[in-house]
Design a protein around this motif. Structure first.
Motif, PDB file in Angstrom:
ATOM      1  N   PHE A 389      -2.700  -0.485  -4.841  1.00 15.26           N
ATOM      2  CA  PHE A 389      -2.078   0.612  -5.594  1.00 15.26           C
ATOM      3  C   PHE A 389      -2.777   0.831  -6.939  1.00 15.26           C
ATOM      4  O   PHE A 389      -3.136   1.953  -7.303  1.00 15.26           O
ATOM      5  N   THR A 390      -2.968  -0.266  -7.680  1.00 11.44           N
ATOM      6  CA  THR A 390      -3.560  -0.138  -9.004  1.00 11.44           C
ATOM      7  C   THR A 390      -4.985   0.393  -8.937  1.00 11.44           C
ATOM      8  O   THR A 390      -5.428   1.148  -9.813  1.00 11.44           O
ATOM      9  N   LEU A 391      -5.710   0.039  -7.904  1.00 13.94           N
ATOM     10  CA  LEU A 391      -7.076   0.520  -7.736  1.00 13.94           C
ATOM     11  C   LEU A 391      -7.085   2.038  -7.577  1.00 13.94           C
ATOM     12  O   LEU A 391      -7.893   2.743  -8.203  1.00 13.94           O
ATOM     13  N   TYR A 392      -6.190   2.554  -6.738  1.00 10.67           N
ATOM     14  CA  TYR A 392      -6.091   4.003  -6.586  1.00 10.67           C
ATOM     15  C   TYR A 392      -5.681   4.665  -7.905  1.00 10.67           C
ATOM     16  O   TYR A 392      -6.214   5.717  -8.283  1.00 10.67           O
ATOM     17  N   LYS A 393      -4.737   4.041  -8.588  1.00 12.87           N
ATOM     18  CA  LYS A 393      -4.254   4.596  -9.862  1.00 12.87           C
ATOM     19  C   LYS A 393      -5.374   4.634 -10.903  1.00 12.87           C
ATOM     20  O   LYS A 393      -5.538   5.628 -11.614  1.00 12.87           O
ATOM     21  N   GLU A 394      -6.148   3.555 -11.000  1.00 11.28           N
ATOM     22  CA  GLU A 394      -7.209   3.477 -12.001  1.00 11.28           C
ATOM     23  C   GLU A 394      -8.272   4.544 -11.781  1.00 11.28           C
ATOM     24  O   GLU A 394      -8.909   5.007 -12.734  1.00 11.28           O
ATOM     25  N   PHE A 395      -8.485   4.949 -10.549  1.00  5.82           N
ATOM     26  CA  PHE A 395      -9.502   5.961 -10.245  1.00  5.82           C
ATOM     27  C   PHE A 395      -8.913   7.365 -10.133  1.00  5.82           C
ATOM     28  O   PHE A 395      -9.592   8.295  -9.699  1.00  5.82           O
ATOM     29  N   ASN A 396      -7.640   7.494 -10.512  1.00  7.07           N
ATOM     30  CA  ASN A 396      -6.972   8.799 -10.551  1.00  7.07           C
ATOM     31  C   ASN A 396      -6.914   9.486  -9.187  1.00  7.07           C
ATOM     32  O   ASN A 396      -6.962  10.727  -9.094  1.00  7.07           O
ATOM     33  N   VAL A 397      -6.833   8.688  -8.130  1.00  9.08           N
ATOM     34  CA  VAL A 397      -6.590   9.259  -6.805  1.00  9.08           C
ATOM     35  C   VAL A 397      -5.135   9.728  -6.763  1.00  9.08           C
ATOM     36  O   VAL A 397      -4.237   8.985  -7.169  1.00  9.08           O
ATOM     37  N   PRO A 398      -4.863  10.939  -6.305  1.00  6.95           N
ATOM     38  CA  PRO A 398      -3.469  11.386  -6.208  1.00  6.95           C
ATOM     39  C   PRO A 398      -2.652  10.437  -5.334  1.00  6.95           C
ATOM     40  O   PRO A 398      -3.095  10.062  -4.243  1.00  6.95           O
ATOM     41  N   ILE A 399      -1.482  10.060  -5.824  1.00  5.34           N
ATOM     42  CA  ILE A 399      -0.637   9.077  -5.135  1.00  5.34           C
ATOM     43  C   ILE A 399       0.683   9.719  -4.736  1.00  5.34           C
ATOM     44  O   ILE A 399       1.286  10.463  -5.516  1.00  5.34           O
ATOM     45  N   VAL A 400       1.104   9.452  -3.506  1.00  6.24           N
ATOM     46  CA  VAL A 400       2.463   9.785  -3.077  1.00  6.24           C
ATOM     47  C   VAL A 400       3.116   8.499  -2.563  1.00  6.24           C
ATOM     48  O   VAL A 400       2.445   7.643  -1.988  1.00  6.24           O
ATOM     49  N   ILE A 401       4.399   8.382  -2.795  1.00  6.57           N
ATOM     50  CA  ILE A 401       5.162   7.202  -2.387  1.00  6.57           C
ATOM     51  C   ILE A 401       5.976   7.563  -1.153  1.00  6.57           C
ATOM     52  O   ILE A 401       6.654   8.594  -1.127  1.00  6.57           O
ATOM     53  N   SER A 402       5.926   6.717  -0.135  1.00  6.12           N
ATOM     54  CA  SER A 402       6.626   7.037   1.104  1.00  6.12           C
ATOM     55  C   SER A 402       7.155   5.779   1.786  1.00  6.12           C
ATOM     56  O   SER A 402       6.864   4.662   1.371  1.00  6.12           O
ATOM     57  N   THR A 403       7.928   5.979   2.853  1.00  3.50           N
ATOM     58  CA  THR A 403       8.666   4.872   3.478  1.00  3.50           C
ATOM     59  C   THR A 403       7.996   4.298   4.712  1.00  3.50           C
ATOM     60  O   THR A 403       8.207   3.139   5.054  1.00  3.50           O
ATOM     61  N   ASP A 404       7.264   5.112   5.464  1.00  2.00           N
ATOM     62  CA  ASP A 404       6.656   4.729   6.735  1.00  2.00           C
ATOM     63  C   ASP A 404       7.705   4.675   7.837  1.00  2.00           C
ATOM     64  O   ASP A 404       7.919   5.657   8.527  1.00  2.00           O
ATOM     65  N   ASP A 405       8.363   3.551   8.015  1.00  2.00           N
ATOM     66  CA  ASP A 405       9.348   3.373   9.104  1.00  2.00           C
ATOM     67  C   ASP A 405      10.596   2.683   8.550  1.00  2.00           C
ATOM     68  O   ASP A 405      10.818   1.484   8.754  1.00  2.00           O
ATOM     69  N   ALA A 406      11.413   3.441   7.857  1.00  8.40           N
ATOM     70  CA  ALA A 406      12.530   2.857   7.117  1.00  8.40           C
ATOM     71  C   ALA A 406      13.546   2.159   8.012  1.00  8.40           C
ATOM     72  O   ALA A 406      14.180   1.188   7.598  1.00  8.40           O
ATOM     73  N   GLY A 407      13.716   2.638   9.241  1.00  3.81           N
ATOM     74  CA  GLY A 407      14.701   2.026  10.126  1.00  3.81           C
ATOM     75  C   GLY A 407      14.294   0.644  10.580  1.00  3.81           C
ATOM     76  O   GLY A 407      15.082  -0.310  10.489  1.00  3.81           O
ATOM     77  N   ILE A 408      13.079   0.501  11.065  1.00  2.76           N
ATOM     78  CA  ILE A 408      12.591  -0.809  11.501  1.00  2.76           C
ATOM     79  C   ILE A 408      12.485  -1.763  10.316  1.00  2.76           C
ATOM     80  O   ILE A 408      12.835  -2.948  10.416  1.00  2.76           O
ATOM     81  N   LEU A 409      12.034  -1.255   9.188  1.00  5.52           N
ATOM     82  CA  LEU A 409      11.804  -2.096   8.009  1.00  5.52           C
ATOM     83  C   LEU A 409      13.066  -2.359   7.200  1.00  5.52           C
ATOM     84  O   LEU A 409      13.029  -3.142   6.252  1.00  5.52           O
ATOM     85  N   ARG A 410      14.175  -1.685   7.534  1.00  2.00           N
ATOM     86  CA  ARG A 410      15.454  -1.848   6.825  1.00  2.00           C
ATOM     87  C   ARG A 410      15.286  -1.511   5.346  1.00  2.00           C
ATOM     88  O   ARG A 410      15.687  -2.264   4.451  1.00  2.00           O
TER      89      ARG A 410
END
Length: 472
Positions: A389-410
């Motif tokens: 995460f920090t590597l992407y942030k340091e290089f100013n890559v646009p970031i979106v936060i997401s869940t992937d598979d919230a049901g299986i992962l609880r």
């Protein structure tokens, strides 16, 4: 002059609200309960990396399996509507009559999801990826119930948009006469002969079109996507849903390409189908063997349907899961060869060849990374400082936060932001807020008016949220 003063006052007020919310966040970063309450109420925009079947919680699936008296495999915990010829299968009613239902309910919960996972009984990646086939028979035919569940959950935690990887497109097209293309494509791919692969794909594409590929896409768009979406009133003043088509990595090249072409046609012809993706374990045998070939297939389809957007699972790998050399090129290939519009996971970025150059390219060309913190921790055991995460942030890559598979992962969307704030204290409230706006700005929504309305709604939601802190 009056107008200038008014705009200035609004601007100052907005800054004040943000700073108040920011100071509250900073004061409570180490208190998980307070963070949870904060992010539960904070507008979270969209969830762009979202698998429909993996996002439904186990409880309603199990309840339906019991109500419809499915057969349960007492060893694997797989269910079936009809009794298979092999294996130890019993109906749920039979287990209830024997007084064993409660025991097997618990076994199902621990097999279909990460509930009570002990880190010992089975590898976490196996538990995760194997679960889909076990519970899918309960989802099949009940897509409406799943969509309603997901919408209700989104509304409860202030998520206004979901872009879900919904379903493969049913297709009974006969391809026996094209089976020779499997070996030819793999032979050309083994030599990285892109020109030869593209020529083969062109011949294959013409054959698939002659077999009426458009019919399958049209039927899926009209009789499945559009009908469900309209009947369930998925879009309203508080919520919007769009769908991604996807193909399965483990399939043979001809079958996969046929599905990919139909997926692109579908996305090209429907505003409800936001884009295309590719799924299944990236470290699987066919996934690894055919990865570059798959990227060329996406490149080819883009040449035919230039308006269709696609995001690719790429770099969902880590050291130990595959050989070190296999960590060096998947994101590179997804971006430079396939031309992906977004990247899902991207966990192996630090190992990628010329990773700094790749990160700069992503930043310059506004290619976002879909960050899935809970998923990467459970499946890959990658978290905190080891997570890129920090590597992407340091290089100013646009970031979106997401869940992937919230049901299986609880898990849920709120927890993703809690993990983000706890693990990365240098991420300010204003930066987190930018990630939320990214989730709408970098969505694949085709209708500009819909995207603008979601952004306008997000402005109003944040104003309401931040006003709470200005009153304290």
């Amino acid at each position: 002059m009056t107008r200038i003063i008014t705009f200035f006052c609004i601007f100052i007020a907005q800054i004040s609200f943000s700073q108040s919310a920011e100071s509250y966040l900073e004061k409570n970063r180490n208190n998980e309960a307070l963070l949870t309450a904060f992010f539960q109420q904070m507008p979270k925009g969209g969830d762009l990396h979202h698998h429909f079947s993996g996002s439904i919680y186990t409880e309603p699936l199990l309840e339906r399996a019991i109500a419809e008296d499915f057969y349960l495999n007492l060893v694997t915990m797989q269910v079936s509507k009809n009794k298979p010829s092999n294996g130890n299968w019993e109906t749920f009613s039979s287990l209830k009559n024997k007084g064993q239902l409660a025991f097997y309910e618990q076994q199902v919960m621990q097999t279909w999801s990460a509930k009570d996972y002990n880190g010992v009984s089975v590898p976490s990646d196996d538990l995760f990826f194997d679960s889909f086939d076990k519970f899918f028979p309960v989802i099949d035919g009940h897509f409406a119930e799943g969509l309603i569940e997901l919408k209700k959950r989104a509304l409860s935690e202030n998520v206004s948009y979901i872009e879900t990887q919904f379903s493969i497109i049913p297709c009974d097209m006969k391809l026996d006469d094209l089976s020779d293309f499997n070996s030819k494509l793999r032979q050309a791919a083994s030599q990285k002969d892109e020109k030869a692969v593209l020529k083969l794909l062109d011949n294959l594409y013409q054959s698939i079109q002659q077999k009426d590929a458009k019919k399958y896409a049209a039927d899926f768009n009209t009789n499945f996507i559009a009908k469900l979406h309209k009947d369930l009133k998925m879009d309203d003043g508080r919520f919007t849903m769009r769908y991604q088509n996807f193909v399965l990595r483990f399939m043979e090249p001809v079958d996969l390409f046929k599905n990919l072409v139909i997926a692109f046609i579908s996305a090209n012809e429907s505003k409800l189908v936001a884009g295309v993706n590719i799924v299944s374990p990236e470290h699987g045998e066919n996934s690894m063997k055919d990865y570059w070939l798959h990227m060329v297939m996406f490149k080819y389809c883009h040449s035919k349907y230039a308006d269709v957007k696609y995001t690719l699972h790429a770099g969902e790998l880590t050291l130990g899961l595959v050989q070190p050399e296999d960590l060096t090129w998947h994101i590179n290939s997804a971006i430079y060869t396939a031309g992906a519009n977004r990247i899902g996971h991207g966990v192996d970025i630090a190992y990628e060849e010329n990773s700094y150059e790749l990160l700069r390219y992503m930043a310059k060309n506004n290619i976002p990374i879909e960050i899935n913190l809970a998923s990467n921790e459970f499946i890959l055991k990658v978290k905190e400082g080891r997570h890129p995460f920090t590597l992407y942030k340091e290089f100013n890559v646009p970031i979106v936060i997401s869940t992937d598979d919230a049901g299986i992962l609880r898990t849920n969307m709120t927890e993703q932001y809690v993990l983000l704030a706890k693990r990365y204290p240098d991420v300010s409230y204003s930066t987190i807020k930018q990630y939320v706006y990214n989730s709408i700005n970098y969505s694949f929504i085709q209708d500009t008016a819909v995207k603008k309305q979601l952004l306008k709604d997000l402005d109003a939601r944040f104003k309401t949220f931040e006003n709470q802190f200005s009153k304290n």
